[in-house]
Design an enzyme around this catalytic site. Sequence first.
Site, PDB file in Angstrom:
ATOM      1  N   SER A   1      -0.537  13.129 -15.232  1.00  0.00           N
ATOM      2  CA  SER A   1      -1.705  13.042 -16.125  1.00  0.00           C
ATOM      3  C   SER A   1      -1.805  14.333 -16.930  1.00  0.00           C
ATOM      4  O   SER A   1      -1.348  15.393 -16.472  1.00  0.00           O
ATOM      5  CB  SER A   1      -2.972  12.884 -15.286  1.00  0.00           C
ATOM      6  OG  SER A   1      -4.130  13.134 -16.055  1.00  0.00           O
TER       7      SER A   1
ATOM      8  N   ASN B   1       3.664   4.555 -10.334  1.00  0.00           N
ATOM      9  CA  ASN B   1       2.514   4.545 -11.250  1.00  0.00           C
ATOM     10  C   ASN B   1       1.177   4.418 -10.532  1.00  0.00           C
ATOM     11  O   ASN B   1       0.161   4.908 -11.038  1.00  0.00           O
ATOM     12  CB  ASN B   1       2.699   3.378 -12.243  1.00  0.00           C
ATOM     13  CG  ASN B   1       1.428   3.030 -12.967  1.00  0.00           C
ATOM     14  OD1 ASN B   1       0.985   3.745 -13.859  1.00  0.00           O
ATOM     15  ND2 ASN B   1       0.795   1.923 -12.572  1.00  0.00           N
TER      16      ASN B   1
ATOM     17  N   TYR C   1      -8.215  15.192  -8.308  1.00  0.00           N
ATOM     18  CA  TYR C   1      -7.316  14.363  -9.142  1.00  0.00           C
ATOM     19  C   TYR C   1      -6.355  15.270  -9.917  1.00  0.00           C
ATOM     20  O   TYR C   1      -5.146  15.031  -9.940  1.00  0.00           O
ATOM     21  CB  TYR C   1      -8.167  13.521 -10.107  1.00  0.00           C
ATOM     22  CG  TYR C   1      -7.361  12.613 -11.015  1.00  0.00           C
ATOM     23  CD1 TYR C   1      -6.903  11.370 -10.553  1.00  0.00           C
ATOM     24  CD2 TYR C   1      -7.067  12.985 -12.320  1.00  0.00           C
ATOM     25  CE1 TYR C   1      -6.173  10.527 -11.388  1.00  0.00           C
ATOM     26  CE2 TYR C   1      -6.337  12.145 -13.159  1.00  0.00           C
ATOM     27  CZ  TYR C   1      -5.893  10.917 -12.687  1.00  0.00           C
ATOM     28  OH  TYR C   1      -5.166  10.089 -13.512  1.00  0.00           O
TER      29      TYR C   1
ATOM     30  N   ASN D   1       0.887  -1.158   0.000  1.00  0.00           N
ATOM     31  CA  ASN D   1       0.000   0.000   0.000  1.00  0.00           C
ATOM     32  C   ASN D   1       0.925   1.209   0.000  1.00  0.00           C
ATOM     33  O   ASN D   1       1.646   1.452   0.976  1.00  0.00           O
ATOM     34  CB  ASN D   1      -0.887  -0.005   1.246  1.00  0.00           C
ATOM     35  CG  ASN D   1      -1.825   1.187   1.261  1.00  0.00           C
ATOM     36  OD1 ASN D   1      -1.657   2.131   0.489  1.00  0.00           O
ATOM     37  ND2 ASN D   1      -2.800   1.155   2.132  1.00  0.00           N
TER      38      ASN D   1
ATOM     39  N   ALA E   1      -5.393  18.305  -9.214  1.00  0.00           N
ATOM     40  CA  ALA E   1      -4.443  18.932  -8.286  1.00  0.00           C
ATOM     41  C   ALA E   1      -3.352  17.937  -7.889  1.00  0.00           C
ATOM     42  O   ALA E   1      -2.168  18.293  -7.818  1.00  0.00           O
ATOM     43  CB  ALA E   1      -5.185  19.441  -7.047  1.00  0.00           C
ATOM     44  N   SER E   2      -3.752  16.678  -7.656  1.00  0.00           N
ATOM     45  CA  SER E   2      -2.752  15.675  -7.246  1.00  0.00           C
ATOM     46  C   SER E   2      -1.745  15.459  -8.363  1.00  0.00           C
ATOM     47  O   SER E   2      -0.552  15.258  -8.113  1.00  0.00           O
ATOM     48  CB  SER E   2      -3.441  14.351  -6.878  1.00  0.00           C
ATOM     49  OG  SER E   2      -3.872  13.635  -8.020  1.00  0.00           O
ATOM     50  N   LYS E   3      -2.210  15.508  -9.608  1.00  0.00           N
ATOM     51  CA  LYS E   3      -1.320  15.211 -10.731  1.00  0.00           C
ATOM     52  C   LYS E   3      -0.391  16.383 -11.054  1.00  0.00           C
ATOM     53  O   LYS E   3       0.744  16.183 -11.480  1.00  0.00           O
ATOM     54  CB  LYS E   3      -2.143  14.786 -11.953  1.00  0.00           C
ATOM     55  CG  LYS E   3      -2.855  13.441 -11.766  1.00  0.00           C
ATOM     56  CD  LYS E   3      -1.860  12.313 -11.507  1.00  0.00           C
ATOM     57  CE  LYS E   3      -2.509  10.933 -11.463  1.00  0.00           C
ATOM     58  NZ  LYS E   3      -1.535   9.851 -11.204  1.00  0.00           N
TER      59      LYS E   3
ATOM     60  N   ILE F   1      -6.681   6.619 -21.701  1.00  0.00           N
ATOM     61  CA  ILE F   1      -6.414   5.221 -22.028  1.00  0.00           C
ATOM     62  C   ILE F   1      -7.455   4.400 -21.289  1.00  0.00           C
ATOM     63  O   ILE F   1      -7.616   4.558 -20.069  1.00  0.00           O
ATOM     64  CB  ILE F   1      -5.009   4.754 -21.565  1.00  0.00           C
ATOM     65  CG1 ILE F   1      -3.938   5.747 -22.004  1.00  0.00           C
ATOM     66  CG2 ILE F   1      -4.694   3.350 -22.088  1.00  0.00           C
ATOM     67  CD1 ILE F   1      -3.486   6.694 -20.956  1.00  0.00           C
TER      68      ILE F   1
HETATM   69  N1  LIG Z   1      -5.961   5.423 -17.705  1.00  0.00           N
HETATM   70  C1  LIG Z   1      -5.860   6.707 -17.967  1.00  0.00           C
HETATM   71  O1  LIG Z   1      -6.552   7.243 -18.841  1.00  0.00           O
HETATM   72  C2  LIG Z   1      -4.884   7.563 -17.209  1.00  0.00           C
HETATM   73  C3  LIG Z   1      -4.665   8.871 -17.663  1.00  0.00           C
HETATM   74  C4  LIG Z   1      -3.777   9.690 -16.980  1.00  0.00           C
HETATM   75  C5  LIG Z   1      -3.079   9.182 -15.890  1.00  0.00           C
HETATM   76  N2  LIG Z   1      -3.309   7.922 -15.474  1.00  0.00           N
HETATM   77  C6  LIG Z   1      -2.556   7.461 -14.301  1.00  0.00           C
HETATM   78  O2  LIG Z   1      -1.849   6.294 -14.615  1.00  0.00           O
HETATM   79  C7  LIG Z   1      -1.671   5.483 -13.444  1.00  0.00           C
HETATM   80  C8  LIG Z   1      -2.174   4.086 -13.724  1.00  0.00           C
HETATM   81  O3  LIG Z   1      -3.558   4.162 -14.019  1.00  0.00           O
HETATM   82  P1  LIG Z   1      -4.380   3.009 -14.740  1.00  0.00           P
HETATM   83  O4  LIG Z   1      -5.227   3.668 -15.736  1.00  0.00           O
HETATM   84  O5  LIG Z   1      -3.496   1.900 -15.149  1.00  0.00           O
HETATM   85  O6  LIG Z   1      -5.313   2.585 -13.517  1.00  0.00           O
HETATM   86  P2  LIG Z   1      -5.661   1.141 -12.912  1.00  0.00           P
HETATM   87  O7  LIG Z   1      -6.758   1.390 -11.940  1.00  0.00           O
HETATM   88  O8  LIG Z   1      -5.865   0.175 -13.983  1.00  0.00           O
HETATM   89  O9  LIG Z   1      -4.320   0.756 -12.139  1.00  0.00           O
HETATM   90  C9  LIG Z   1      -3.901   1.415 -10.973  1.00  0.00           C
HETATM   91  C10 LIG Z   1      -3.280   0.392 -10.055  1.00  0.00           C
HETATM   92  O10 LIG Z   1      -2.852   1.068  -8.868  1.00  0.00           O
HETATM   93  C11 LIG Z   1      -3.138   0.226  -7.765  1.00  0.00           C
HETATM   94  N3  LIG Z   1      -3.274   1.011  -6.549  1.00  0.00           N
HETATM   95  C12 LIG Z   1      -4.230   1.905  -6.236  1.00  0.00           C
HETATM   96  N4  LIG Z   1      -4.039   2.389  -4.993  1.00  0.00           N
HETATM   97  C13 LIG Z   1      -2.927   1.782  -4.521  1.00  0.00           C
HETATM   98  C14 LIG Z   1      -2.226   1.870  -3.300  1.00  0.00           C
HETATM   99  N5  LIG Z   1      -2.637   2.644  -2.299  1.00  0.00           N
HETATM  100  N6  LIG Z   1      -1.112   1.112  -3.150  1.00  0.00           N
HETATM  101  C15 LIG Z   1      -0.687   0.297  -4.146  1.00  0.00           C
HETATM  102  N7  LIG Z   1      -1.314   0.185  -5.327  1.00  0.00           N
HETATM  103  C16 LIG Z   1      -2.426   0.903  -5.509  1.00  0.00           C
HETATM  104  C17 LIG Z   1      -4.448  -0.459  -8.135  1.00  0.00           C
HETATM  105  O11 LIG Z   1      -4.636  -1.645  -7.383  1.00  0.00           O
HETATM  106  C18 LIG Z   1      -4.259  -0.711  -9.618  1.00  0.00           C
HETATM  107  O12 LIG Z   1      -3.740  -1.977  -9.898  1.00  0.00           O
HETATM  108  C19 LIG Z   1      -2.462   6.208 -12.334  1.00  0.00           C
HETATM  109  O13 LIG Z   1      -1.567   6.982 -11.567  1.00  0.00           O
HETATM  110  C20 LIG Z   1      -3.415   7.101 -13.104  1.00  0.00           C
HETATM  111  O14 LIG Z   1      -3.800   8.224 -12.362  1.00  0.00           O
HETATM  112  C21 LIG Z   1      -4.188   7.091 -16.101  1.00  0.00           C
END
Ligand SMILES: NC(=O)c1ccc[n+]([C@@H]2O[C@H](COP(=O)([O-])OP(=O)(O)OC[C@H]3O[C@@H](n4cnc5c(N)ncnc54)[C@H](O)[C@@H]3O)[C@@H](O)[C@H]2O)c1
Length: 275
Positions: free
Chosen positions: A151, A94, A164, A67, A166-168, A197
């Site tokens: 992001s 990530n 979200y 975590n 702000a965090s990014k 994505i």
């Molecule tokens: N998919 C998109 O369109 C997109 C766009 C911009 C940014 N992002 C960023 O890319 C990253 C990956 O996103 P994704 O789309 O693959 O999402 P996803 O939900 O498929 O994967 C995120 C993973 O993070 C894990 N996770 C969440 N909280 C956690 C914690 N406290 N400790 C450990 N693991 C944890 C989840 O279990 C999950 O497997 C994220 O940071 C997301 O904000 C995604």
Amino acid sequence: MENIKFCFPGKVVVITGAAAGLGRAMALQFAKAGANVAICDLKEELATETAKLCEAEGVKAKFYKLNITDEEMAASVKDAILADFGTVDILVNNAGVTTAPGKMGPPMANIDIADWKRLIGINLIGTVTVTKAFAPIFKEKKQGKIVNISSQTAYNVTVSMPHYCASKLAIVSYTQSCSVELGKYNVNVNAVCPGYIYTPIYHGAGDELISKFPALLGDCKSEEEVVTKLAAVSTSLGRPEKPEDIAYCVLFLASDAASEITGNAVIVDSGGVRR
Ligand SMILES: NC(=O)c1ccc[n+]([C@@H]2O[C@H](COP(=O)([O-])OP(=O)(O)OC[C@H]3O[C@@H](n4cnc5c(N)ncnc54)[C@H](O)[C@@H]3O)[C@@H](O)[C@H]2O)c1
């Protein structure tokens, strides 16, 4: 893509949130490029599946339950990875989450303080927590690469999830701060800003998005269609990215080809952000 080749033979990569989505694609691309991969996530079953897929590429891969908000857990996972792999060369922060179900704006008043704290706690403080655990390894080696996943919403804000966004943007700022301090130790720290994505992060969010933006998304029949529509109307290329598109940028920033790039945020979003 056949002419794009990355080589990380024997390198050790730690990826958080690698059970699914973008993190899994990154893990697989690193494995295909010869890196050994430490898969960190909360989701044991899916993350073990990612590790198996990586092993099938002929590298060492192992799941670690982490975590990212838990400081003690981050320290013990770091120790376990060092014991199993001997060192760490690359860290990809990530793991991340989006707004909780039923807490989407507009109006922003829908998003309670508890969800602000939860989201900033995971996306920003989680990234800081894991970086603090692993950075000493890089400082001691005087070598290392950190890639933080931000992001496009860091720059193109959306009223549906201001916490979200702000965090990014904060991740971009933290990336710059780290690059200044760790640059003295020959460590590169960069961010990647993905666009749209379709991954599990959208699971359960489709109906809420459609109800918030009916004129735009009203005719979408699935969550994947929602993502495709959002990308179609907001990007120059008019399409979403694939998880691999983000992974390729992460591998580039972790490679020697990017030795002189640090403190940067590379936007991989099909041309949504225009700066
Ligand atoms: N998919 C998109 O369109 C997109 C766009 C911009 C940014 N992002 C960023 O890319 C990253 C990956 O996103 P994704 O789309 O693959 O999402 P996803 O939900 O498929 O994967 C995120 C993973 O993070 C894990 N996770 C969440 N909280 C956690 C914690 N406290 N400790 C450990 N693991 C944890 C989840 O279990 C999950 O497997 C994220 O940071 C997301 O904000 C995604």
